[in-house]
Design a protein around this motif. Structure first.
Motif, PDB file in Angstrom:
ATOM      1  N   LEU A 103     -56.277  62.515  75.337  1.00  0.00           N
ATOM      2  CA  LEU A 103     -56.218  63.887  74.855  1.00  0.00           C
ATOM      3  C   LEU A 103     -54.792  64.297  74.502  1.00  0.00           C
ATOM      4  O   LEU A 103     -54.583  65.060  73.542  1.00  0.00           O
ATOM      5  CB  LEU A 103     -56.795  64.835  75.904  1.00  0.00           C
ATOM      6  N   GLU A 104     -53.828  63.786  75.240  1.00  0.00           N
ATOM      7  CA  GLU A 104     -52.425  64.129  74.958  1.00  0.00           C
ATOM      8  C   GLU A 104     -52.003  63.628  73.579  1.00  0.00           C
ATOM      9  O   GLU A 104     -51.326  64.323  72.823  1.00  0.00           O
ATOM     10  CB  GLU A 104     -51.519  63.536  76.041  1.00  0.00           C
ATOM     11  N   GLU A 105     -52.425  62.415  73.250  1.00  0.00           N
ATOM     12  CA  GLU A 105     -52.085  61.849  71.940  1.00  0.00           C
ATOM     13  C   GLU A 105     -52.805  62.596  70.824  1.00  0.00           C
ATOM     14  O   GLU A 105     -52.255  62.800  69.735  1.00  0.00           O
ATOM     15  CB  GLU A 105     -52.434  60.369  71.912  1.00  0.00           C
ATOM     16  N   CYS A 106     -54.033  63.035  71.094  1.00  0.00           N
ATOM     17  CA  CYS A 106     -54.777  63.825  70.110  1.00  0.00           C
ATOM     18  C   CYS A 106     -54.095  65.169  69.875  1.00  0.00           C
ATOM     19  O   CYS A 106     -53.994  65.635  68.738  1.00  0.00           O
ATOM     20  CB  CYS A 106     -56.211  64.042  70.580  1.00  0.00           C
ATOM     21  N   SER A 107     -53.616  65.781  70.957  1.00  0.00           N
ATOM     22  CA  SER A 107     -52.878  67.041  70.833  1.00  0.00           C
ATOM     23  C   SER A 107     -51.610  66.843  70.019  1.00  0.00           C
ATOM     24  O   SER A 107     -51.231  67.706  69.208  1.00  0.00           O
ATOM     25  CB  SER A 107     -52.519  67.586  72.225  1.00  0.00           C
ATOM     26  N   LEU A 108     -50.979  65.697  70.213  1.00  0.00           N
ATOM     27  CA  LEU A 108     -49.763  65.368  69.455  1.00  0.00           C
ATOM     28  C   LEU A 108     -50.072  65.263  67.966  1.00  0.00           C
ATOM     29  O   LEU A 108     -49.323  65.767  67.121  1.00  0.00           O
ATOM     30  CB  LEU A 108     -49.188  64.057  69.968  1.00  0.00           C
ATOM     31  N   ALA A 109     -51.191  64.635  67.643  1.00  0.00           N
ATOM     32  CA  ALA A 109     -51.584  64.464  66.244  1.00  0.00           C
ATOM     33  C   ALA A 109     -51.871  65.816  65.595  1.00  0.00           C
ATOM     34  O   ALA A 109     -51.404  66.093  64.483  1.00  0.00           O
ATOM     35  CB  ALA A 109     -52.802  63.557  66.149  1.00  0.00           C
ATOM     36  N   ILE A 110     -52.638  66.661  66.284  1.00  0.00           N
ATOM     37  CA  ILE A 110     -52.972  67.977  65.749  1.00  0.00           C
ATOM     38  C   ILE A 110     -51.710  68.819  65.585  1.00  0.00           C
ATOM     39  O   ILE A 110     -51.520  69.486  64.552  1.00  0.00           O
ATOM     40  CB  ILE A 110     -53.979  68.701  66.665  1.00  0.00           C
ATOM     41  N   GLY A 111     -50.837  68.771  66.573  1.00  0.00           N
ATOM     42  CA  GLY A 111     -49.582  69.524  66.492  1.00  0.00           C
ATOM     43  C   GLY A 111     -48.697  69.052  65.359  1.00  0.00           C
ATOM     44  O   GLY A 111     -48.072  69.866  64.664  1.00  0.00           O
ATOM     45  N   ALA A 112     -48.642  67.725  65.155  1.00  0.00           N
ATOM     46  CA  ALA A 112     -47.830  67.168  64.074  1.00  0.00           C
ATOM     47  C   ALA A 112     -48.361  67.616  62.717  1.00  0.00           C
ATOM     48  O   ALA A 112     -47.585  67.949  61.806  1.00  0.00           O
ATOM     49  CB  ALA A 112     -47.809  65.646  64.164  1.00  0.00           C
ATOM     50  N   TYR A 113     -49.675  67.640  62.569  1.00  0.00           N
ATOM     51  CA  TYR A 113     -50.277  68.085  61.309  1.00  0.00           C
ATOM     52  C   TYR A 113     -49.916  69.541  61.027  1.00  0.00           C
ATOM     53  O   TYR A 113     -49.496  69.890  59.921  1.00  0.00           O
ATOM     54  CB  TYR A 113     -51.796  67.925  61.368  1.00  0.00           C
ATOM     55  N   ARG A 114     -50.087  70.383  62.029  1.00  0.00           N
ATOM     56  CA  ARG A 114     -49.872  71.818  61.835  1.00  0.00           C
ATOM     57  C   ARG A 114     -48.410  72.159  61.590  1.00  0.00           C
ATOM     58  O   ARG A 114     -48.114  73.121  60.872  1.00  0.00           O
ATOM     59  CB  ARG A 114     -50.410  72.589  63.048  1.00  0.00           C
ATOM     60  N   SER A 115     -47.496  71.390  62.170  1.00  0.00           N
ATOM     61  CA  SER A 115     -46.072  71.668  61.941  1.00  0.00           C
ATOM     62  C   SER A 115     -45.576  71.035  60.644  1.00  0.00           C
ATOM     63  O   SER A 115     -44.725  71.601  59.951  1.00  0.00           O
ATOM     64  CB  SER A 115     -45.241  71.157  63.129  1.00  0.00           C
ATOM     65  N   THR A 116     -46.114  69.880  60.286  1.00  0.00           N
ATOM     66  CA  THR A 116     -45.694  69.201  59.048  1.00  0.00           C
ATOM     67  C   THR A 116     -46.179  69.970  57.823  1.00  0.00           C
ATOM     68  O   THR A 116     -45.457  70.095  56.830  1.00  0.00           O
ATOM     69  CB  THR A 116     -46.252  67.762  59.015  1.00  0.00           C
ATOM     70  N   GLU A 143     -59.665  68.257  71.378  1.00  0.00           N
ATOM     71  CA  GLU A 143     -60.876  67.681  71.973  1.00  0.00           C
ATOM     72  C   GLU A 143     -61.870  67.238  70.895  1.00  0.00           C
ATOM     73  O   GLU A 143     -62.458  66.160  70.981  1.00  0.00           O
ATOM     74  CB  GLU A 143     -61.520  68.685  72.926  1.00  0.00           C
ATOM     75  N   LYS A 144     -62.046  68.075  69.901  1.00  0.00           N
ATOM     76  CA  LYS A 144     -62.958  67.711  68.813  1.00  0.00           C
ATOM     77  C   LYS A 144     -62.388  66.539  68.015  1.00  0.00           C
ATOM     78  O   LYS A 144     -63.140  65.665  67.566  1.00  0.00           O
ATOM     79  CB  LYS A 144     -63.183  68.922  67.906  1.00  0.00           C
ATOM     80  N   PHE A 145     -61.082  66.510  67.841  1.00  0.00           N
ATOM     81  CA  PHE A 145     -60.428  65.403  67.140  1.00  0.00           C
ATOM     82  C   PHE A 145     -60.655  64.105  67.906  1.00  0.00           C
ATOM     83  O   PHE A 145     -60.960  63.065  67.311  1.00  0.00           O
ATOM     84  CB  PHE A 145     -58.938  65.693  66.994  1.00  0.00           C
ATOM     85  N   GLN A 146     -60.529  64.163  69.219  1.00  0.00           N
ATOM     86  CA  GLN A 146     -60.764  62.985  70.059  1.00  0.00           C
ATOM     87  C   GLN A 146     -62.194  62.485  69.897  1.00  0.00           C
ATOM     88  O   GLN A 146     -62.437  61.278  69.754  1.00  0.00           O
ATOM     89  CB  GLN A 146     -60.483  63.326  71.519  1.00  0.00           C
ATOM     90  N   ALA A 147     -63.156  63.435  69.888  1.00  0.00           N
ATOM     91  CA  ALA A 147     -64.560  63.062  69.727  1.00  0.00           C
ATOM     92  C   ALA A 147     -64.823  62.446  68.358  1.00  0.00           C
ATOM     93  O   ALA A 147     -65.603  61.492  68.226  1.00  0.00           O
ATOM     94  CB  ALA A 147     -65.439  64.294  69.938  1.00  0.00           C
ATOM     95  N   GLN A 148     -64.154  62.972  67.325  1.00  0.00           N
ATOM     96  CA  GLN A 148     -64.331  62.427  65.980  1.00  0.00           C
ATOM     97  C   GLN A 148     -63.817  60.998  65.899  1.00  0.00           C
ATOM     98  O   GLN A 148     -64.461  60.137  65.302  1.00  0.00           O
ATOM     99  CB  GLN A 148     -63.610  63.318  64.965  1.00  0.00           C
ATOM    100  N   LEU A 149     -62.668  60.742  66.500  1.00  0.00           N
ATOM    101  CA  LEU A 149     -62.126  59.386  66.507  1.00  0.00           C
ATOM    102  C   LEU A 149     -63.063  58.407  67.219  1.00  0.00           C
ATOM    103  O   LEU A 149     -63.215  57.261  66.796  1.00  0.00           O
ATOM    104  CB  LEU A 149     -60.745  59.368  67.177  1.00  0.00           C
ATOM    105  N   LYS A 150     -63.710  58.869  68.299  1.00  0.00           N
ATOM    106  CA  LYS A 150     -64.622  58.004  69.053  1.00  0.00           C
ATOM    107  C   LYS A 150     -65.789  57.540  68.193  1.00  0.00           C
ATOM    108  O   LYS A 150     -66.292  56.434  68.375  1.00  0.00           O
ATOM    109  CB  LYS A 150     -65.141  58.733  70.293  1.00  0.00           C
TER     110      LYS A 150
END
Length: 286
Positions: free
Chosen positions: A114-127, A99-106
């Motif tokens: 929000l789903e795409e933002c969750s995907l981005a955060i998840g990709a960062y944490r797993s990579t 949610e905060k990531f989404q707000a930062q992008l805005k």
């Protein structure tokens, strides 16, 4: 006082204030910006060697992140996707949620669901899985300080000295006065400390952010002292240094400044740093 970091660079008044800041007669102003220094320090502190290596090789880490987020080759990443990768690398390193990531992008006029933002955060944490582990270690550091215990943190470049705080490589302490727990709105215990603004929350990711910013500042100060041996620094803005040099040696001076800002202190062995620089008659021209 003026916050030079927030001088407008877009819109009707773009660059007007920056161009009003000029070098003395016969001198040029050189502005050098340390490249992604917080993200580099974070990767180095966490021991995230693959990201460190990518920085060292000058690879496009934003495009690499975007490729992981969108699960496609780097060659197919477009400008918007790369910007999402850039925002992820620069913003997700301290535990930011979707949610905060989404707000930062805005704030940058980029809109993701929000789903795409969750995907981005998840990709960062797993990579870069060692970085979330550093957040957990940060929580243990807070526990140690609260209990008056000593400990090491990250790659060992900083030391936890109990209630005195965190000892930085320059001999200064990062302190958390009156560190204690309080019940938050959810009825859970939350670590807090006192500062000039009042009571402030502290948690693992936030402590990592504090340490990374402190280490980045230590590095920039040492680089500025090297620059000052030949040219006079006149201002710093976050992770950038501006100095003045005689016009006739502006090219030579810029090369020297870039050399200084690509140098790492002995305690930061293995940390790849880099910078971008330019010069002109005014701060805006740089």
């Amino acid at each position: 006082s003026i916050n030079l970091q927030n001088l407008p660079s877009r819109g009707q008044n773009a660059n007007k204030l920056k161009t009003a800041i000029t070098a003395p007669f016969g001198y040029s102003l050189i502005d050098a910006d340390s490249a992604q220094i917080e993200a580099r320090v974070l990767a180095w502190l966490a021991g995230q060697d693959d990201l460190i290596e990518a920085f060292a090789k000058g690879e496009d880490v934003y495009k690499k992140m975007a490729a992981a987020i969108y699960n496609k080759p780097e060659s197919e990443i477009d400008k918007t996707e790369r910007f999402v990768g850039k925002t992820t690398i620069l913003g997700a390193g301290y535990g930011m949620g979707a949610e905060k990531f989404q707000a930062q992008l805005k704030t940058f006029n980029t809109y993701l669901d929000l789903e795409e933002c969750s995907l981005a955060i998840g990709a960062y944490r797993s990579t870069y899985a060692l970085i979330p582990e550093l957040w957990t270690a940060g929580r243990h550091v807070i526990d140690a300080m609260a209990k008056g215990q000593t400990a090491t943190f990250g790659n060992g470049v900083v030391q936890v000295m109990g209630s005195r705080g965190i000892l930085l490589p320059n001999g200064m302490y990062q302190r958390y006065p009156n560190l204690r727990t309080m019940l938050n709105d959810e009825g859970r215990h939350q670590y807090v400390y006192d500062n000039r603004k009042g009571v402030t929350k502290i948690y693992g990711g936030k402590l990592v952010e504090n340490v990374c910013q402190a280490l980045a500042r230590c590095i920039i100060v040492e680089q500025m002292l090297r620059i000052a041996k030949k040219y006079r620094p006149v201002l710093t803005v976050h992770d950038a240094i501006a100095c003045v040099a005689p016009e006739q040696e502006a090219d030579e001076a810029m090369a020297y400044v870039m050399e200084c800002m690509s140098w790492t202190p002995d305690w930061a062995e293995g940390l790849p740093v880099a910078c971008e620089a330019g010069y002109g008659k005014s701060y805006g021209d740089c």
